[in-house]
Structures are given as structure tokens and as C-alpha cells.
Design a protein around this motif. Structure first.
Motif, PDB file in Angstrom:
ATOM      1  N   TRP A   1      59.788  74.078  33.533  1.00  0.00           N
ATOM      2  CA  TRP A   1      59.876  74.769  32.335  1.00  0.00           C
ATOM      3  C   TRP A   1      59.091  76.138  32.303  1.00  0.00           C
ATOM      4  CZ3 TRP A   1      57.693  70.358  28.587  1.00  0.00           C
ATOM      5  CH2 TRP A   1      58.472  69.107  28.693  1.00  0.00           C
TER       6      TRP A   1
ATOM      7  N   ILE B   1      55.356  75.448  25.711  1.00  0.00           N
ATOM      8  CA  ILE B   1      55.163  74.190  26.703  1.00  0.00           C
ATOM      9  C   ILE B   1      53.784  73.655  26.813  1.00  0.00           C
ATOM     10  CG2 ILE B   1      55.127  74.066  29.324  1.00  0.00           C
ATOM     11  CD1 ILE B   1      57.084  76.775  29.593  1.00  0.00           C
TER      12      ILE B   1
ATOM     13  N   SER C   1      61.683  78.493  34.080  1.00  0.00           N
ATOM     14  CA  SER C   1      62.692  78.868  33.207  1.00  0.00           C
ATOM     15  C   SER C   1      62.678  79.949  32.251  1.00  0.00           C
ATOM     16  CB  SER C   1      63.296  77.550  32.345  1.00  0.00           C
ATOM     17  OG  SER C   1      62.131  77.401  31.470  1.00  0.00           O
TER      18      SER C   1
ATOM     19  N   GLY D   1      60.131  79.838  29.568  1.00  0.00           N
ATOM     20  CA  GLY D   1      59.707  79.474  28.536  1.00  0.00           C
ATOM     21  C   GLY D   1      58.440  79.885  27.998  1.00  0.00           C
TER      22      GLY D   1
END
Length: 522
Positions: free
Chosen positions: A402, A412, A405, A407
Motif C-alpha cells: 500500500w 493506510i 502504491s 497511498g
């Protein structure tokens, strides 16, 4: 009877007695006596009686001594008694794991706070084990007359008073005991920090009770070891490796594929996935779903739970009771959970995952399934490494994915159930792909500024000179650094006035007043 009618006699010596020197006196109409082993002790006691009588103090008719002497002796509380009371006080508010951790810390430091010359000292391993299981576990006291009770009696008799911990030497001995394992090896930094927190709390509790003037650890110069909370990137599996592992689980333990899918695709902790119920899942026919987390079922020894079971349902970790966490789940996990419910149903209380006998899913069961999948999917070389060694490492792989990516760390962290600071600290070494971008930005800054700016470079001057020009090429020369005087800041100084005669002054005056002169020559 008159309590002020006192007469003190001479000391009488009685040979052959264990205490041959006897002090005799008469108070409140009754004769009294007290024996001592030495003459000096008897003389001191008789002198105190005489002084009390001269001061006119009242003598007690029952004891024959001055009533001012009847002040009760201060009660000496040992460290063992104080630590046991602290464990009883903390027991109701702690989870099962925290109770065991507190007992372990107290059992580590208590043997170091006993008299070094105490006889019949038990074996170190036996002493710590009995302290851990019985002394600091209010739910499991030792049976009277048992070997464990005898060990606890020794610990209570040999324990130092709590007031001794104000001495630096004693406190340092206690802190040094926290840094070693039972086998003598050095303990991990996180373990030392955790046990020191327990010791600090116990000493603070003693200060609250008036047994210590303050908490001695607050002003004690002892360096706490530094610990690294960052995750080792070697344990984080790539998405391709996780896919291979989940495929291996589907072939060997198909009833657990959705459980491991929750750990990876939703980044759940194992105890959160064990307590997951069907009512907490929103599983649409297509698109993303949602999990509503409110409970966890961590596994611990039954001796530390309140209900005597190995699984004690409680709120989310590091969250107040009643707190919930909403976690969106991708379509692949929605399909896994839907297929699991259709194939295996739920437990009577609505749990999705259960053990072989219908109880909570045990760590030993899904641990064996995970190791079997690792051996099947990774091969001998990777299976022997630390890559995805534990099922918990699936959560590490999910959060690393995550973050990589791109984010938002706040979102998160909210899905993961901890703070942003913890997220970035733990996974600081697992964020990839940002180094190349930073390197490119640094390269752009370090590139030479050819032909740019108000001062063109030497190379640009050479390139722009006509070919038939006879002007010599510009050769860069080293400039001498300015002298220290040239580097001083400029300070304005008042101008010197040169002496002028009267005629010059008149000329200057006329010059200033002339309308044709718009400015002065400088």
C-alpha cells in the motif's frame, strides 16, 4: 496506682544466665525487670528510665515503661510484598498478554532484590518460574505446604525493603538484572525497555503509597538501550510470491485460504481475523466490500485470562473499548470470503473461521498450514530464509504494498489500526521506487549550468567565437582569494572636512544656493 510513682534500682548481675545483667525498677506500684546480655546495654536502658522519671513522664501500668515509648515500630514493606500488591492492582485493567508480560518483568527483577547472603537460596530457574506462575498471578496462588509455597516463603524473607531502592547501588543492580536472560545472555533491547517500564510503574506505585519519597528512576542516570522498530525488508514477500503462497494454501488447506487472504488483502492481524464474523462483512456481488472490525481474540495461556480459556475476546489492539475500524477490501477478498461462507458456513456465534472442533481457530493449526505452503511454494532455499516466515508477515507485505502504491499514509494507518508515526517507522525500509526519483532530482541540481545565467561559462565563449577571429581563446585562471581586509563588511564613515578660508566658504554657500546647480559634485 500513680503512673508518676517511679523508682529505679541498681543493676543486678546474675552469673550463669544468658542475659546476666538485670535492670530493676518500680512503677505504678509494681516491680519490673528487664535483662540484657552486656553491661553497656543495661546501663543505657537504666539511664533512659531515669531520664524519663526526672522529666515527669507517665509510666504505663501494663508495661512499666513510659507511655511515650509505646509508639508502634514502623512497618517494613519488602520489595516482594510491594511487587505482589502492584500485580494485584494492575490485574483487572490488563489484557492477558500484558498480565503475563508484567509478571515476567517482576519475576526477572525480584531475585536481584534479595539479600546476597541469604541461606538456602533456591535454584535461579526454579525461583523465577515460581515467581512468574504464582507470586505475580493473583488467580493462581501456590498451594500451602507445596514446594512452590516454600520458595515464595524464602523470597519473602530474603527480600530487601522497598526503601533500599532509593540507594543507587541497589537500583542499578535491579536495572542490570533486566538486561540479561536466564541463561546469562544479553536480552533484546525491546525486552529491556518493556521490563523497565514495568519497574518504573511498580516504583511509582510504591511512591504513591508513601514507601518511597519519589520514583528513583526519574532521576537515575541509566542509559536505556536503543531499539530499532524498522521492519527487515527480507521478510516482506512480493505480490507474485504471495500469490504463489496462497495458491499453495488452496491446494493443501482450502478451508484457510480466506483466512490468509484477510491477512494480506485487508492487512488484518491474526487475532482480528480469528474473531471475524459474517455480520461484520459487507460482501457485494461486484466491486469492493467492507469489513467492520470491533473485536480481537488473541491467544494466550489460560492462566492469564479472566475466564480461564485460551482465547479472550477483547477490543482492538491499542484502542479503547468499543472502538471500531472500517477496512475496505478488494474484489478478490470479497470472492474469497463469499466462497468460504458458501463452502464451510459459520460457527454458532457467527465466526467465519473455526478450529477442528468448532472452537476458535488455533495458532498451531494455521501455523502448520502456513509452513507447509511455504515449503511447497518457495522451495528449499527461500523456505529456509526469513521470507514470509510467519503468517503475520502477510500483513507486513500488505502495508508495504500500500505504501509503495503511493497511498496516503494517514489512510493506510487508519486501515491498519495504528498511528502514522508507527507506520512510517516500521516500514521505512520497505518503501521502494522512491530512490530513483530522488536520484534524478539530485542529478538535475548537480548538472553544470552551461550557457545559463548572467555569467556564461568559458566553454560557451569558445563555442560562440567566430572561426576566423584572431582573438585569443579565453583561458581560465585561478583567482587569488580576497584578503581578510577585503572580506570585511563595509562600514560608512563620516567624510573629512578640509579646512577652508572665508572666501571658500562664501563660494560654497553661493554654489549651494544657486538655482542653476541641481546637484553637487562628489
Amino acid at each position: 496506682m500513680n503512673g508518676f510513682d517511679v523508682s529505679v534500682h541498681a543493676i543486678r548481675r546474675r552469673p550463669g544466665r544468658r542475659k546476666p545483667f538485670e535492670v530493676r525498677w518500680r512503677a505504678a506500684g509494681r516491680s519490673r525487670s528487664k535483662s540484657f546480655t552486656t553491661r553497656k546495654l543495661a546501663d543505657s536502658y537504666r539511664a533512659e528510665l531515669v531520664r524519663a522519671a526526672r522529666m515527669g513522664l507517665d509510666f504505663d501500668p501494663l508495661t512499666g515503661e513510659p507511655t511515650a515509648w509505646d509508639v508502634p515500630e514502623p512497618v517494613i514493606v519488602t520489595w516482594y510484598e510491594e511487587a505482589a500488591a502492584y500485580a494485584v492492582m494492575k490485574w483487572p485493567s490488563l489484557a492477558a498478554h500484558s498480565r503475563a508480560s508484567l509478571a515476567e518483568a517482576l519475576a526477572t527483577v525480584t531475585p536481584a532484590l534479595t539479600r546476597t547472603g541469604a541461606r538456602n537460596r533456591p535454584d535461579q530457574h526454579e525461583l523465577r518460574t515460581v515467581l512468574y506462575r504464582h507470586a505475580f498471578n493473583p488467580a493462581r496462588p501456590a498451594d500451602p505446604g507445596s514446594p512452590a509455597a516454600q520458595v515464595l516463603d524464602w523470597a519473602q524473607q530474603a527480600s530487601l525493603p522497598v526503601g533500599c531502592l532509593s540507594e543507587p547501588a541497589v537500583l542499578r543492580r535491579a536495572l542490570e538484572a533486566l538486561t540479561f536472560r536466564l541463561d546469562g545472555s544479553r536480552a533484546a533491547a525491546n525486552t529491556i525497555i518493556r521490563k523497565r517500564v514495568v519497574l518504573h510503574g511498580a516504583l511509582g506505585y510504591a511512591a504513591e503509597a508513601g514507601l518511597l519519597p519519589d520514583n528513583p528512576l526519574d532521576s537515575f542516570a541509566w542509559r536505556v538501550p536503543q531499539s530499532s522498530a524498522a521492519l527487515d525488508p527480507a521478510v516482506v514477500a512480493s505480490p507474485e510470491q504471495v500469490t504463489a503462497l496462497l495458491d499453495a494454501v488452496a491446494r493443501t488447506y482450502p478451508e484457510l485460504i480466506a483466512f490468509f487472504g484477510c491477512l494480506y488483502y485487508a492487512a488484518l492481524r491474526p487475532e482480528e481475523a480469528v474473531a471475524l464474523r459474517l455480520a461484520d462483512c459487507h460482501l457485494p456481488g461486484s466491486g469492493w466490500g467492507m469489513l467492520r472490525l470491533a473485536l480481537a481474540a488473541p491467544r494466550t495461556a489460560a492462566a492469564w485470562t479472566s475466564d480461564g480459556t485460551s482465547y479472550e475476546q477483547r477490543g482492538l489492539k491499542h484502542r479503547p473499548d468499543g472502538a471500531i475500524r472500517m477496512v475496505p477490501i478488494p474484489p478478490v477478498l470479497v470472492a474469497m470470503l463469499s466462497a468460504h461462507h458458501a463452502a464451510y458456513g459459520t460457527a454458532p456465534d457467527g465466526r467465519l473461521f473455526r478450529g477442528t472442533r468448532g472452537g476458535p481457530l488455533s495458532g498451531s493449526l494455521y501455523g502448520r498450514a502456513w509452513q507447509s505452503a511455504r515449503a511447497l511454494a518457495l522451495g528449499p532455499e527461500l523456505a529456509a530464509s526469513g521470507l514470509a516466515r510467519r503468517p503475520y508477515d502477510l500483513r507486513h507485505a500488505a502495508l508495504s504494498l500500500w505504501l509503495n502504491s503511493g497511498g496516503d499514509p494517514a489512510q493506510i494507518a487508519a486501515r491498519a489500526g495504528h498511528s502514522v508515526a508507527v507506520l512510517l517507522t516500521v516500514y521505512s525500509h520497505c518503501i521502494h521506487g522512491r530512490d530513483d526519483l530522488l536520484n534524478q532530482q539530485i542529478d538535475q541540481v548537480l548538472q553544470p549550468s552551461t550557457g545559463r545565467g548572467p555569467c556564461p561559462s568559458v566553454e560557451s565563449q569558445r563555442l560562440h567565437r567566430p572561426r576566423d577571429s584572431t582573438e585569443p581563446a579565453v583561458v581560465p585562471t585561478l583567482r587569488r582569494p580576497p584578503s581578510p581586509s577585503a572580506m570585511r563588511p563595509w562600514i560608512p564613515r563620516p567624510a573629512r572636512r578640509r579646512p577652508t578660508d572665508h572666501a571658500d566658504a562664501k563660494t560654497d554657500t553661493c554654489r549651494h544656493s544657486s538655482p542653476d546647480n541641481g546637484h553637487l559634485d562628489r
